[in-house]
Scaffold this motif. Structure first.
Motif, PDB file in Angstrom:
ATOM      1  N   ASP A 119       0.671  -1.366   0.079  1.00  0.00           N
ATOM      2  CA  ASP A 119       0.075  -0.069  -0.049  1.00  0.00           C
ATOM      3  C   ASP A 119       0.906   1.324  -0.145  1.00  0.00           C
ATOM      4  O   ASP A 119       1.436   1.579   1.054  1.00  0.00           O
ATOM      5  CB  ASP A 119      -0.822  -0.066   1.196  1.00  0.00           C
ATOM      6  CG  ASP A 119      -1.978   0.909   1.055  1.00  0.00           C
ATOM      7  OD1 ASP A 119      -1.642   2.263   0.486  1.00  0.00           O
ATOM      8  OD2 ASP A 119      -3.070   0.762   1.962  1.00  0.00           O
ATOM      9  N   THR A 120       1.023   2.031  -1.165  1.00  0.00           N
ATOM     10  CA  THR A 120       2.018   3.062  -1.347  1.00  0.00           C
ATOM     11  C   THR A 120       1.599   4.047  -0.648  1.00  0.00           C
ATOM     12  O   THR A 120       2.273   4.917   0.156  1.00  0.00           O
ATOM     13  CB  THR A 120       2.202   3.205  -2.765  1.00  0.00           C
ATOM     14  OG1 THR A 120       2.692   2.338  -3.639  1.00  0.00           O
ATOM     15  CG2 THR A 120       3.183   4.440  -3.113  1.00  0.00           C
ATOM     16  N   ALA A 121       0.118   4.574  -0.561  1.00  0.00           N
ATOM     17  CA  ALA A 121      -0.106   5.535   0.087  1.00  0.00           C
ATOM     18  C   ALA A 121      -0.233   5.376   1.747  1.00  0.00           C
ATOM     19  O   ALA A 121       0.324   6.366   2.422  1.00  0.00           O
ATOM     20  CB  ALA A 121      -1.889   5.697  -0.148  1.00  0.00           C
ATOM     21  N   ALA A 122      -0.207   4.091   2.347  1.00  0.00           N
ATOM     22  CA  ALA A 122      -0.026   3.797   3.572  1.00  0.00           C
ATOM     23  C   ALA A 122       1.260   3.999   4.041  1.00  0.00           C
ATOM     24  O   ALA A 122       1.562   4.424   5.216  1.00  0.00           O
ATOM     25  CB  ALA A 122      -0.392   2.537   3.837  1.00  0.00           C
ATOM     26  N   SER A 123       2.326   3.623   3.192  1.00  0.00           N
ATOM     27  CA  SER A 123       3.665   3.902   3.508  1.00  0.00           C
ATOM     28  C   SER A 123       3.969   5.563   3.572  1.00  0.00           C
ATOM     29  O   SER A 123       4.891   5.703   4.408  1.00  0.00           O
ATOM     30  CB  SER A 123       4.527   3.076   2.278  1.00  0.00           C
ATOM     31  OG  SER A 123       5.849   3.375   2.377  1.00  0.00           O
ATOM     32  N   GLU A 124       3.650   6.042   2.529  1.00  0.00           N
ATOM     33  CA  GLU A 124       3.808   7.456   2.639  1.00  0.00           C
ATOM     34  C   GLU A 124       3.384   8.112   3.971  1.00  0.00           C
ATOM     35  O   GLU A 124       4.060   9.007   4.601  1.00  0.00           O
ATOM     36  CB  GLU A 124       3.383   8.251   1.205  1.00  0.00           C
ATOM     37  CG  GLU A 124       3.891   7.935  -0.047  1.00  0.00           C
ATOM     38  CD  GLU A 124       3.417   8.414  -1.416  1.00  0.00           C
ATOM     39  OE1 GLU A 124       4.108   8.435  -2.124  1.00  0.00           O
ATOM     40  OE2 GLU A 124       2.109   8.627  -1.316  1.00  0.00           O
TER      41      GLU A 124
END
Length: 527
Positions: free
Chosen positions: A346-351
């Motif tokens: 989950d790229t958004a969660a990572s950011e």
């Protein structure tokens, strides 16, 4: 309890307990072929072990060579009860294991193996920092040997669900080898079926079948039909070269990985074995001062990496996603599944997680905090396959998307880096174990340089769950061990990717594997 986890990390492929019975398919020669006695065969290994001390060298290459000259108390076939090698019988509980040795076991120098020799091997391992400390045996284990009764009793200071299986896997060294341990680096002093007769370092190791071997598992002796009289083991590092040599007849047994296997599909082999390749596991350096000490950063890294995409690359499209640390050919608890404990891609969660942890995107796209850039060293073995190297490079790309500077760092001796407390953040370490309890040794104990807890793991929940699981014996403990594994995944001591496969081919030879190594006494030359 102090544990030296160096264990199973050698190249880092190690330590599975003796496991045979990998899935197999046979070529046209399989099954109906007749055994041939007195033959010489040529076998390839992919790496040179260097020093061949079986107690101090726990690398895959080290165990490849040790398998010819050294026996252990027990061996384990996948899905089957343990078999005695040096042990005639044994009794066990979570805190005690007593082995009775077979009568008439002879060392290569003709002397009889004693219970005291078994005890002395463990003492030598304990006193000399063996990487098997904390994995095959507790450093504080009490050992009593009775030569007259041929018994060796191990008493653990703490419960161990698989005590007999663990201590039963250590290679046993004869007295002549322990009199001058420096010789163990270049010679063999064991009870194995083969004797090392010639060494060309970095090139070849030649073994001859002993004529007095009578104690092998399942009745194997020197007179067993089809055992090769001579085995020449050659170091052939290239997959392509091994495939070429199998096609040309220059090798009789070799493993091949990746796409090089495609051109061997039409060949007529006596046996073809699909073997689980060293798993793709990423470990985090949780030492104070490292960015990866913060669970929020570890979680963000896991969120940023698509395990399916990276795993498919690392396994050349032939693997399967890892959901457990114990493979299907393991000795116990192979049905564990901790995939639900892993963070999703989950790229958004990572950011979002990195923002919350105070890592802000800089002008160059790389995140910073307190004037320090979020630069992560991605350590991995320099001799890894091209597919693993490509997977590391893909990780670098994915990390950059969320503002992390991933720096691929290949090294020829990365175990030296991690065990010395060196400079690394993530390491791709394909550790192979066959018991869930092995991981308690790998991920526990004192930090370097005083101990082998090279990940600097401080997960108290895991340690508590290990203590509870260890009180239960055998398969009854598997549910508890799965909960401990859940904790390792959710706290990101380990981020698993894919397991791959390698294929072992035999021309006029049939065989099985133990651990990750060819089992010499399983080889049968056929025609």
């Amino acid at each position: 309890m102090k544990r030296n986890t160096a264990a199973v990390v050698g190249a880092l492929g190690i330590i599975a307990l003796a496991v045979t019975g990998c899935s197999a398919s046979s070529g046209a020669g399989g099954g109906e072929a007749a055994p041939v006695d007195g033959a010489k065969i040529k076998v390839a290994v992919s790496k040179d072990p260097g020093a061949i001390n079986p107690i101090l060298n726990a690398t895959g290459a080290g165990t490849d060579i040790a398998a010819y000259g050294y026996d252990s108390l027990l061996s384990f076939a996948a899905g089957k009860p343990a078999s005695g090698v040096l042990a005639e019988s044994w009794e066990e509980s979570p805190t005690e294991a007593t082995f009775t040795l077979k009568e008439g076991i002879l060392c290569q120098d003709g002397t009889e193996l004693t219970a005291s020799d078994v005890k002395a091997t463990f003492e030598y391992a304990n006193e000399n920092g063996s990487p098997y400390i904390g994995v095959y045996f507790d450093p504080e284990v009490a050992i009593d040997a009775d030569d007259a009764a041929r018994t060796v009793k191990f008493t653990n200071p703490a419960p161990d669900s698989f005590l007999a299986q663990s201590v039963g896997a250590l290679p046993i060294v004869c007295a002549s080898g322990l009199e001058d341990p420096a010789k163990l680096d270049t010679e063999q002093f064991g009870t194995g079926a083969y004797k090392l007769v010639d060494v060309a370092p970095g090139q070849n190791y030649t073994f001859e079948l002993r004529d007095d071997y009578t104690w092998g598992p399942d009745g194997v002796t020197s007179d067993t039909e089809g055992l090769p009289a001579t085995v020449e083991v050659s170091v052939v590092e290239s997959d392509a070269t091994r495939a070429n040599m199998m096609q040309s007849g220059e090798l009789d047994i070799a493993t091949v990985t990746g796409t090089e296997r495609d051109r061997l599909q039409s060949e007529d082999f006596a046996q073809v074995l699909e073997l689980p390749l060293r798993p793709g596991l990423v470990f985090f350096n949780q030492n104070e001062g490292r960015a990866t000490n913060d669970l929020a950063v570890r979680t963000a890294i896991a969120n940023a990496l698509d395990r399916d995409e990276i795993g498919n690359v690392s396994s050349s499209g032939r693997g399967a996603q890892l959901v457990t640390l114990v493979p299907e050919i393991g000795a116990a608890c192979t049905a564990m599944d901790s995939s639900a404990a892993l963070p999703a891609f989950d790229t958004a969660a990572s950011e979002k997680g990195l923002d919350a942890a105070g890592w802000k995107v800089g002008s160059d796209g790389i995140r910073e905090k307190d004037g320090k850039k979020l630069s992560i060293k991605l350590l991995y073995p320099v001799n890894e396959s091209a597919s693993v190297t490509a997977a590391i490079e893909l990780m670098q790309v994915k990390l950059k998307v969320v503002g992390i500077d991933g720096v691929p760092t290949p090294t020829p001796a990365y175990t030296d880096v991690i065990f010395s407390g060196g400079d690394w953040d993530l390491v791709w370490a394909p550790i192979f174990t066959s018991l869930p309890s092995n991981w308690a040794g790998i991920l526990g104990g004192d930090f370097p340089p005083n101990g082998g807890n090279w990940t600097y793991n401080t997960n108290e929940e895991y340690f508590d769950l290990v203590a509870e699981a260890s009180k239960l014996a055998g398969e009854d403990s598997c549910g508890a061990w799965e909960k401990a594994q859940d904790s390792l995944f959710s706290n990101l001591e380990i981020l698993p990717f894919y397991s791959g496969t390698e294929t072992a081919y035999g021309t006029n030879a049939e065989f099985a594997y133990s651990k990750e190594s060819l089992s010499p006494i399983s080889i049968r030359v056929v025609k």
